[in-house]
Design an enzyme around this catalytic site. Structure first.
Site, PDB file in Angstrom:
ATOM      1  N   ASP A 236     -12.526 -12.819 -12.381  1.00 27.74           N
ATOM      2  CA  ASP A 236     -12.703 -12.882 -10.924  1.00 27.74           C
ATOM      3  C   ASP A 236     -12.902 -11.444 -10.436  1.00 27.74           C
ATOM      4  O   ASP A 236     -11.999 -10.624 -10.560  1.00 27.74           O
ATOM      5  CB  ASP A 236     -11.449 -13.518 -10.295  1.00 27.74           C
ATOM      6  CG  ASP A 236     -11.546 -13.640  -8.779  1.00 27.74           C
ATOM      7  OD1 ASP A 236     -12.543 -13.158  -8.196  1.00 27.74           O
ATOM      8  OD2 ASP A 236     -10.621 -14.222  -8.183  1.00 27.74           O
ATOM      9  N   THR A 238     -13.308 -10.465  -7.382  1.00 34.05           N
ATOM     10  CA  THR A 238     -12.829 -10.214  -6.010  1.00 34.05           C
ATOM     11  C   THR A 238     -11.796  -9.091  -6.013  1.00 34.05           C
ATOM     12  O   THR A 238     -10.835  -9.138  -6.778  1.00 34.05           O
ATOM     13  CB  THR A 238     -12.173 -11.484  -5.417  1.00 34.05           C
ATOM     14  OG1 THR A 238     -12.986 -12.612  -5.715  1.00 34.05           O
ATOM     15  CG2 THR A 238     -11.986 -11.342  -3.916  1.00 34.05           C
ATOM     16  N   GLY A 241     -13.755  -3.721  -6.021  1.00 29.77           N
ATOM     17  CA  GLY A 241     -14.150  -2.560  -5.212  1.00 29.77           C
ATOM     18  C   GLY A 241     -12.957  -1.955  -4.481  1.00 29.77           C
ATOM     19  O   GLY A 241     -12.855  -0.732  -4.340  1.00 29.77           O
ATOM     20  N   ASP A 242     -12.044  -2.799  -4.022  1.00 32.45           N
ATOM     21  CA  ASP A 242     -10.859  -2.298  -3.307  1.00 32.45           C
ATOM     22  C   ASP A 242      -9.944  -1.534  -4.261  1.00 32.45           C
ATOM     23  O   ASP A 242      -9.362  -0.503  -3.900  1.00 32.45           O
ATOM     24  CB  ASP A 242     -10.089  -3.468  -2.685  1.00 32.45           C
ATOM     25  CG  ASP A 242     -10.945  -4.244  -1.693  1.00 32.45           C
ATOM     26  OD1 ASP A 242     -11.816  -3.618  -1.051  1.00 32.45           O
ATOM     27  OD2 ASP A 242     -10.746  -5.463  -1.572  1.00 32.45           O
TER      28      ASP A 242
HETATM   29  O1  RIB Z   1     -12.829  -7.133  -1.123  1.00 33.05           O
HETATM   30  C1  RIB Z   1     -12.247  -8.391  -1.324  1.00 33.05           C
HETATM   31  C2  RIB Z   1     -11.718  -8.917  -0.034  1.00 33.05           C
HETATM   32  O2  RIB Z   1     -12.785  -9.115   0.867  1.00 33.05           O
HETATM   33  C3  RIB Z   1     -11.034 -10.257  -0.130  1.00 33.05           C
HETATM   34  O3  RIB Z   1      -9.669 -10.145  -0.426  1.00 33.05           O
HETATM   35  C4  RIB Z   1     -11.363 -10.919   1.192  1.00 33.05           C
HETATM   36  O4  RIB Z   1     -10.244 -11.173   1.992  1.00 33.05           O
HETATM   37  C5  RIB Z   1     -12.343  -9.984   1.891  1.00 33.05           C
HETATM   38  O5  RIB Z   1     -11.730  -9.188   2.835  1.00 33.05           O
END
Ligand code: RIB
Length: 294
Positions: A236, A238, A241-242
């Site tokens: 996954d 998701t 990048g953060d």
């Molecule tokens: O970068 C991922 C995030 O983008 C997710 O957690 C979602 O909430 C959106 O903000």
């Protein structure tokens, strides 16, 4: 190192599918989970796990108390997170077997950040080494402007892309960090190096562009550094990048050379994608260091 992260705090509703649906198609999902998320929450957590003292700011509704609780349990200061009567922001995230996703966002409480809130936040945190924000909340331009006026260094992850970002005053962000698709959409340059240079001319600071499997690059004036990605079996993506953002900025602020900062961040992101969810998948510093040196 005190870091202020003002951004989105989302409830992530994650649907695992055999493949991403076509237009007009209905598909059953194999699995449904609720996770904590939001770029603000994820980046605050990544910064904290990298080793910073993080103060998270933003807005949640009554349904989002667990988002602040999650951050608090991880050691992030949540006293600046404001509660409103609105629904919390949420994301509908569809994930395919290769770990790729597509997303629908509901802004909710994230869009209730006001100029008054920004003023109060910045006057309470003038001693922050950095203010980091994204583009999922209201008042982003005002927040960055007032932070710079207060002498606080600023970083922006201009994500997700909207047309308004093409004309954003990027000089308000001393550091810009974004992916290649966002950089191309903002600048009109498909080549990530050209896009990074175009953005650097606009912020006159540092620009970091992530390029997925092609790695990442750092641009500061004439200097441009490329670092390869760290291979991973993605479950996954998701929050990758953060994770990269929190770890990369922490390393740079700690005095690491840009190439080293990119390498640390790529390692953290490579671990993050091997697990489901966004925030819960972010590795801690010990795990990242073990992967780097082990
Ligand atoms: O970068 C991922 C995030 O983008 C997710 O957690 C979602 O909430 C959106 O903000």
């Amino acid at each position: 190192m005190k870091i202020l992260v003002c951004g989105s705090l989302n409830i992530d509703r994650v649907y695992t599918l055999p493949r991403l649906p076509e237009r007009g198609e209905t598909l059953y999902c194999g699995n449904y989970e609720i996770h904590v998320g939001g770029k603000g929450l994820n980046q605050a957590l990544a910064f904290q796990k990298a080793g910073a003292r993080v103060y998270a700011a933003g807005k949640i509704g009554p349904d989002g108390a667990f988002l602040a609780d999650y951050l608090a349990k991880a050691g992030v200061d949540v006293s600046a997170i404001d509660r409103t009567a609105a629904h919390s922001g949420h994301a509908v995230i569809e994930v395919d077997p290769a770990g790729q996703n597509q997303m629908v966002l509901f802004g909710g409480a994230n869009r209730e950040i006001t100029e008054d809130y920004c003023d109060a936040l910045l006057s309470a945190h003038r001693d922050a080494a950095l203010l980091l924000t994204q583009y999922e909340t209201s008042c982003v331009e005002y927040l960055l402007r007032r932070a710079q006026e207060a002498g606080i260094r600023t970083a922006m992850n201009p994500s997700p892309f909207t047309a308004a970002l093409r004309d954003f005053p990027y000089a308000l962000a001393d550091i810009l960090i974004l992916n290649e698709a966002e950089a191309a959409a903002i600048t009109g340059e498909a080549d990530p190096e050209k896009a990074a240079r175009a953005l650097q001319k606009r912020n006159r600071g540092e620009v970091i562009v992530t390029m997925g499997a092609a790695g990442a690059l750092f641009c500061n004036g004439p200097r441009l550094i490329r670092e390869p990605a760290v291979p991973a079996e993605a479950v996954d993506t998701t929050g990758a990048g953060d994770t990269f953002t929190g770890y990369c900025l922490h390393a740079l602020l700690s005095g690491a050379a840009p190439r080293e900062a990119l390498r640390i961040a790529a390692t953290a992101a490579a671990i993050e994608v091997t697990r489901p969810g966004a925030a819960e998948a972010i590795p801690d510093r010990t795990e990242v260091l073990a992967a780097l040196h082990g």
